[in-house]
Design an enzyme around this catalytic site. Structure first.
Site, PDB file in Angstrom:
ATOM      1  N   ARG A 198      46.628  33.722  36.410  1.00 28.49           N
ATOM      2  CA  ARG A 198      45.642  33.054  36.135  1.00 28.49           C
ATOM      3  C   ARG A 198      45.734  31.718  35.372  1.00 28.49           C
ATOM      4  O   ARG A 198      46.756  31.786  34.446  1.00 28.49           O
ATOM      5  CB  ARG A 198      44.377  33.905  35.617  1.00 28.49           C
ATOM      6  CG  ARG A 198      44.099  34.775  36.316  1.00 28.49           C
ATOM      7  CD  ARG A 198      43.552  35.920  35.550  1.00 28.49           C
ATOM      8  NE  ARG A 198      42.871  37.058  36.386  1.00 28.49           N
ATOM      9  CZ  ARG A 198      43.605  38.123  36.437  1.00 28.49           C
ATOM     10  NH1 ARG A 198      44.444  38.236  35.741  1.00 28.49           N
ATOM     11  NH2 ARG A 198      43.270  38.966  37.304  1.00 28.49           N
ATOM     12  N   LYS A 221      43.353  39.478  31.766  1.00 29.52           N
ATOM     13  CA  LYS A 221      41.870  40.012  32.121  1.00 29.52           C
ATOM     14  C   LYS A 221      41.898  41.422  32.146  1.00 29.52           C
ATOM     15  O   LYS A 221      40.703  42.030  31.869  1.00 29.52           O
ATOM     16  CB  LYS A 221      41.486  39.333  33.487  1.00 29.52           C
ATOM     17  CG  LYS A 221      40.285  39.603  33.933  1.00 29.52           C
ATOM     18  CD  LYS A 221      39.582  39.049  35.049  1.00 29.52           C
ATOM     19  CE  LYS A 221      38.299  39.345  35.813  1.00 29.52           C
ATOM     20  NZ  LYS A 221      37.948  38.951  37.073  1.00 29.52           N
ATOM     21  N   HIS A 273      42.190  28.692  40.381  1.00 31.61           N
ATOM     22  CA  HIS A 273      42.312  29.814  41.032  1.00 31.61           C
ATOM     23  C   HIS A 273      43.024  29.855  42.496  1.00 31.61           C
ATOM     24  O   HIS A 273      43.692  30.750  42.900  1.00 31.61           O
ATOM     25  CB  HIS A 273      40.853  30.868  41.209  1.00 31.61           C
ATOM     26  CG  HIS A 273      40.975  32.150  40.838  1.00 31.61           C
ATOM     27  ND1 HIS A 273      41.793  32.629  39.625  1.00 31.61           N
ATOM     28  CD2 HIS A 273      40.967  33.365  41.542  1.00 31.61           C
ATOM     29  CE1 HIS A 273      41.633  33.791  39.533  1.00 31.61           C
ATOM     30  NE2 HIS A 273      41.412  34.383  40.629  1.00 31.61           N
ATOM     31  N   ARG A 276      46.522  30.699  42.388  1.00 36.29           N
ATOM     32  CA  ARG A 276      46.752  32.347  42.298  1.00 36.29           C
ATOM     33  C   ARG A 276      46.900  32.744  43.816  1.00 36.29           C
ATOM     34  O   ARG A 276      47.803  33.378  44.090  1.00 36.29           O
ATOM     35  CB  ARG A 276      45.810  33.115  41.440  1.00 36.29           C
ATOM     36  CG  ARG A 276      46.129  34.511  41.166  1.00 36.29           C
ATOM     37  CD  ARG A 276      45.246  34.989  40.224  1.00 36.29           C
ATOM     38  NE  ARG A 276      44.790  36.441  40.091  1.00 36.29           N
ATOM     39  CZ  ARG A 276      45.647  37.280  39.460  1.00 36.29           C
ATOM     40  NH1 ARG A 276      46.737  36.973  38.764  1.00 36.29           N
ATOM     41  NH2 ARG A 276      45.353  38.545  39.440  1.00 36.29           N
ATOM     42  N   HIS A 299      46.571  43.602  39.420  1.00 35.73           N
ATOM     43  CA  HIS A 299      45.406  44.137  39.835  1.00 35.73           C
ATOM     44  C   HIS A 299      45.525  45.748  39.693  1.00 35.73           C
ATOM     45  O   HIS A 299      46.571  46.365  39.394  1.00 35.73           O
ATOM     46  CB  HIS A 299      45.189  44.237  41.385  1.00 35.73           C
ATOM     47  CG  HIS A 299      45.099  42.897  41.762  1.00 35.73           C
ATOM     48  ND1 HIS A 299      45.048  42.367  43.236  1.00 35.73           N
ATOM     49  CD2 HIS A 299      44.528  41.622  41.131  1.00 35.73           C
ATOM     50  CE1 HIS A 299      44.755  41.054  43.211  1.00 35.73           C
ATOM     51  NE2 HIS A 299      44.371  40.558  42.182  1.00 35.73           N
ATOM     52  N   TYR A 308      45.005  40.205  50.749  1.00 39.47           N
ATOM     53  CA  TYR A 308      46.165  39.314  51.323  1.00 39.47           C
ATOM     54  C   TYR A 308      46.987  39.831  52.276  1.00 39.47           C
ATOM     55  O   TYR A 308      47.948  39.372  52.938  1.00 39.47           O
ATOM     56  CB  TYR A 308      47.217  38.853  49.806  1.00 39.47           C
ATOM     57  CG  TYR A 308      46.252  38.267  48.840  1.00 39.47           C
ATOM     58  CD1 TYR A 308      45.924  37.060  48.977  1.00 39.47           C
ATOM     59  CD2 TYR A 308      46.132  39.038  47.779  1.00 39.47           C
ATOM     60  CE1 TYR A 308      45.237  36.521  47.878  1.00 39.47           C
ATOM     61  CE2 TYR A 308      45.500  38.473  46.629  1.00 39.47           C
ATOM     62  CZ  TYR A 308      44.929  37.110  46.908  1.00 39.47           C
ATOM     63  OH  TYR A 308      44.258  36.732  45.702  1.00 39.47           O
TER      64      TYR A 308
END
Length: 328
Positions: A198, A221, A273, A276, A299, A308
């Site tokens: 990020r 995050k 973003h 990313r 994640h 993806y």
């Protein structure tokens, strides 16, 4: 004094069945007042430890602050969440928390949606306020059920993930280099493209977190630390840059201005973003493994990374192999 009628017609009970145990309550009728007095006297005789618990009259804002003091302060985004919850309490009229009902909340939510607030924001707020009631109940601070347990989150339309082609990446980098508004912009952009970081994660990278050709992101995050290898050329450029220009400072404004000078069109809110998304998309199109990508992106579940998966070569070949135009 045991039972007295008040000027407004209600009845006030003030009884002390046992020395040091005094109960007061205002009721609508004399009969209710007499029953309450009798209950207090009999219960105190049968069970000296008994004490009638009054209904919880604390307002929503009080419970929000209590939640923050007991739990919210420990969250990474605790102060931001507290601010959101206090604003929500104000919008709801700061009702007695126990009396908050699902229909009132849903009415306020509908008005905010009509005013242009995104469904994603509304779902976040619902999650925050539900968590307040659930946490306080777990901590024994409230004894009533979550009043918003029946409110369902809004269904969200999945947004298309915008990613840059090789040609667009080259155009973006040319725009950054052609007008050097901030010396850090290019390298932060390259870090995002090389590691899927990020923008805020790449911007916070410090020299001590570059060991050999591996960068380590902390304060992410998800709260997890993750390490990603980068090309040696990029690692060398980072070390030289830091020696000359010092650590990264905020350069997101410079990036957005450079993006505006290109022909690239991205959905609102996906400016930085998209870098990313670009890493993840190219990773899968070049044959990368979905579980490896999950670890690189940080994640918490593979479900997020599966966005993806449709870009993998096998997936694309299957679209042509099994599509309806095969024998046309």
């Amino acid at each position: 004094m045991a039972i007295v009628q008040l000027p407004d017609g209600r009845w006030r009970v003030d009884v002390e069945p046992i020395k040091g145990k005094r109960f007061r309550k205002t009721l609508k009728t004399k009969g209710e007042a007499q029953r309450f007095e009798a209950t207090c006297r009999s219960r105190c005789i049968e069970t000296p430890a008994w004490n009638p618990k009054p209904k919880d009259r604390r307002r929503l804002s009080e419970l929000v602050r209590l939640w923050f003091n007991l739990h919210g302060h420990s969250l990474r985004d605790g102060k931001r969440r507290l601010s959101k919850l206090e604003q929500l309490a104000t919008r709801l009229g700061d009702p007695v928390a126990r009396l908050l009902d699902a229909s009132t909340y849903s009415t306020v939510r509908r008005k905010r949606l009509d005013a242009g607030v995104s469904p994603k924001t509304m779902n976040n707020e619902l999650g925050y306020i539900r968590a307040v009631f659930n946490e306080l109940r777990d901590l024994g601070q409230i004894d009533f059920e979550n009043p918003l347990v029946g409110v369902k989150p809004l269904k969200l339309q999945e947004r298309e993930l915008s990613w840059l082609t090789n040609e667009q990446i080259a155009e973006l980098l040319d725009a950054i280099r052609s007008r050097c508004e901030n010396p850090h912009t290019e390298l932060v952009t390259l870090l995002c493209l090389a590691t899927g970081a990020r923008w805020s994660e790449a911007e916070k990278l410090t020299p001590n977190r570059l060991q050999g050709n591996i960068v380590t992101y902390a304060g992410t995050k998800s709260g997890k630390v993750r390490s990603v290898p980068i090309p040696k050329e990029l690692a060398d450029r980072l070390r030289k840059h830091w020696r000359t220009n010092g650590q990264f400072t905020s350069c997101i404004t410079s990036f957005r201005r450079a993006l505006e000078r290109t022909t690239i069109q991205l959905p609102q809110g996906q400016a930085s973003h998209a870098l990313r998304h670009s890493f993840a998309s190219h990773f899968m199109m070049n044959g990368g493994n979905i579980l490896t990508l999950q670890k690189i992106l940080g994640h918490s579940t593979v479900a997020m990374t599966m966005r993806y998966a449709h870009l993998s070569p096998d997936h694309l070949q299957d679209a042509m192999k099994f599509g309806p135009l095969l024998n046309v």
